[in-house]
Design an enzyme around this catalytic site. Structure first.
Site, PDB file in Angstrom:
ATOM      1  N   LYS A  35      42.518 -59.736   1.872  1.00 15.71           N
ATOM      2  CA  LYS A  35      43.276 -60.990   2.497  1.00 15.71           C
ATOM      3  C   LYS A  35      42.838 -62.125   2.104  1.00 15.71           C
ATOM      4  CE  LYS A  35      39.551 -60.693   6.283  1.00 15.71           C
ATOM      5  NZ  LYS A  35      39.204 -60.338   7.729  1.00 15.71           N
ATOM      6  N   ARG A 129      37.819 -60.056  20.586  1.00 14.33           N
ATOM      7  CA  ARG A 129      39.091 -61.056  20.263  1.00 14.33           C
ATOM      8  C   ARG A 129      40.304 -59.953  20.651  1.00 14.33           C
ATOM      9  NH1 ARG A 129      37.464 -62.400  14.000  1.00 14.33           N
ATOM     10  NH2 ARG A 129      37.749 -59.995  13.884  1.00 14.33           N
ATOM     11  N   TYR A 255      30.068 -93.158  -2.055  1.00 14.72           N
ATOM     12  CA  TYR A 255      30.173 -93.535  -0.674  1.00 14.72           C
ATOM     13  C   TYR A 255      29.142 -93.718   0.240  1.00 14.72           C
ATOM     14  CZ  TYR A 255      35.386 -92.865  -1.924  1.00 14.72           C
ATOM     15  OH  TYR A 255      36.667 -92.964  -2.670  1.00 14.72           O
ATOM     16  N   MET A 303      36.443 -87.136  -3.213  1.00 13.46           N
ATOM     17  CA  MET A 303      37.875 -85.961  -3.176  1.00 13.46           C
ATOM     18  C   MET A 303      37.658 -85.349  -4.731  1.00 13.46           C
ATOM     19  SD  MET A 303      41.830 -86.655  -2.842  1.00 13.46           S
ATOM     20  CE  MET A 303      41.445 -87.004  -0.853  1.00 13.46           C
TER      21      MET A 303
HETATM   22  C1  PLP Z   1      38.046 -59.521   7.340  1.00 16.03           C
HETATM   23  C2  PLP Z   1      38.042 -58.278   7.806  1.00 16.03           C
HETATM   24  C3  PLP Z   1      37.362 -57.250   7.297  1.00 16.03           C
HETATM   25  C4  PLP Z   1      36.229 -57.669   5.984  1.00 16.03           C
HETATM   26  O1  PLP Z   1      35.415 -58.219   6.564  1.00 16.03           O
HETATM   27  P1  PLP Z   1      33.907 -58.723   5.559  1.00 16.03           P
HETATM   28  O2  PLP Z   1      32.753 -59.486   6.351  1.00 16.03           O
HETATM   29  O3  PLP Z   1      34.494 -59.789   4.666  1.00 16.03           O
HETATM   30  O4  PLP Z   1      33.558 -57.394   4.750  1.00 16.03           O
HETATM   31  C5  PLP Z   1      36.898 -55.895   7.807  1.00 16.03           C
HETATM   32  N1  PLP Z   1      37.620 -55.792   9.016  1.00 16.03           N
HETATM   33  C6  PLP Z   1      38.507 -56.627   9.669  1.00 16.03           C
HETATM   34  C7  PLP Z   1      38.951 -56.300  11.082  1.00 16.03           C
HETATM   35  C8  PLP Z   1      38.837 -57.730   9.183  1.00 16.03           C
HETATM   36  O5  PLP Z   1      39.322 -58.500   9.882  1.00 16.03           O
END
Ligand code: PLP
Length: 363
Positions: A35, A129, A255, A303
């Site tokens: 992702k 969640r 800065y 930046m």
């Molecule tokens: C992002 C995610 C993972 C992977 O998590 P990592 O800590 O990057 O290994 C696994 N399961 C779910 C549901 C996630 O959202």
């Protein structure tokens, strides 16, 4: 001369980390989590590089799954955040996307669908969640078992809140709650386990684990670096030195004029800043490297550039490449200095920075 700020991506290291996850996962299958644009490394290239290794991919949303299909890869893609509209169901069914359903709304979409995809159910074992509470699971499964779509039910998914901390009792509690909640359906598959869970001794991973950050060489564990965990850095973020000079004792740099030289100091300016995704919260003392020697940031990150103290690398000259993170300086070290985690740094590299892929073996 073109600006040569670049994120090198080592696809062999990526594959090696995936294999390490498989070893640690024991008898569990391992779906590669790609992702957020492959954690900032480029989802198409990352997925292509892992295509010969992983039986399934996992992403957050359907747009990311489309990117994998557009690349021509045929593995199933699990949608960890489920779906967002009724019409997504049909698209999932037609394309081998496997949504993780977590709400009554999503169940209603499945009930009304003409063709159903393979799907998973999210169990809330304590992260709070998303997901169905254990006590409601038999109602949910009962409701679905009347559907034709139920023949495509894959199994149950849960997610850990504290797996990064081996001292936390929570992972064991969540594992037990999940195990009990799913006991009535022994034929269903079960998936727990982000990267961190792979590093917890004795942790059960059931049928499918879901590593993300460890594939990219970032540490999932509190207080440990990826290198310490035997992971290979995948991204090397590099930018050229564009000037070097001596700042006189008493003069400030950058800065806010917050950093003041206490002695005459050889410093350099590096062509990368927060506009490239380098964290602005990385302060004086954050490590970097040039010609294999460790150096430190001074003053505030701008930046488009940042300043480094070249006392440790007096031979460094304009055009030399500074590693912001990679093989000499771990991304986890920089994250610690910036008050964040490697996940945020890797996913935060902006489109201004080209990704350059290296691979000895062809993907
Ligand atoms: C992002 C995610 C993972 C992977 O998590 P990592 O800590 O990057 O290994 C696994 N399961 C779910 C549901 C996630 O959202």
């Amino acid at each position: 001369m073109p600006r040569s700020t670049v994120a090198h991506v080592d696809l062999d290291a990526l594959r090696s980390n995936y294999r390490k996850a498989c070893t640690l996962a024991g008898s569990a299958n391992v779906m590669a989590v790609v992702k957020a644009d492959g954690y900032g490394h480029g989802i198409r290239e990352v997925a292509s590089a892992l295509a010969g290794e992983t039986p399934k991919f996992a992403v957050a949303c359907i747009e990311e799954a489309r990117a994998i299909r557009d690349t021509g890869l045929s593995q199933p893609v699990v949608l960890l955040q489920g779906i967002h509209t009724a019409s997504d169901i049909g698209e999932c069914a037609a394309n081998g996307f496997e949504p993780v359903l977590h709400s009554d709304q999503q169940l209603a979409w499945l009930e009304r669908a003409r063709s159903a995809p393979a799907f998973w159910l999210k169990v809330n074992s304590g992260m709070n969640r998303l997901g169905f509470f254990p006590e409601n699971l038999s109602d949910v499964v009962g409701r679905l078992s009347r559907l034709e779509a139920f023949s495509r039910f894959s199994g149950f998914v849960t997610h850990f809140a504290c797996a990064d901390d081996p001292q936390s009792p929570m992972t064991a509690q969540q594992t037990e709650r999940f195990k009990q909640a799913t006991l009535p359906w022994p034929g269903a598959m079960r998936s727990v386990g982000n990267s961190a869970a792979h590093f917890l001794p004795g942790q059960e991973l059931f049928d499918w684990s879901r590593p993300g950050i460890m594939l990219y060489g970032g540490s999932p564990m509190l207080g440990r670096t990826g290198l310490e965990l035997g992971l290979k850095p995948v991204m090397s973020l590099e930018a050229p030195l564009i000037t070097t000079r001596t700042v006189r004792a008493g003069d400030s740099v950058g800065y806010g004029a917050g950093w003041v030289a206490t002695r005459d100091t050889v410093m350099g300016m590096v062509a990368i800043g927060y506009g490239d995704g380098y964290p602005r919260h990385a302060g004086t003392g954050t490590p970097a490297a040039v010609n294999g020697r460790r150096i430190q940031l001074i003053g505030r990150v701008s930046m488009d550039m940042l300043a480094v103290d070249l006392t440790n690398a007096p031979e460094a000259k304009v055009g030399d490449r500074v590693e912001l993170w990679g093989n000499t300086v771990g991304v986890d070290e920089v994250a610690l200095c910036a008050g964040t985690i490697s996940y945020e740094l890797l996913t935060g590299i902006t489109a201004r920075v080209p990704r350059a892929y290296r691979s000895r073996s062809e993907a």
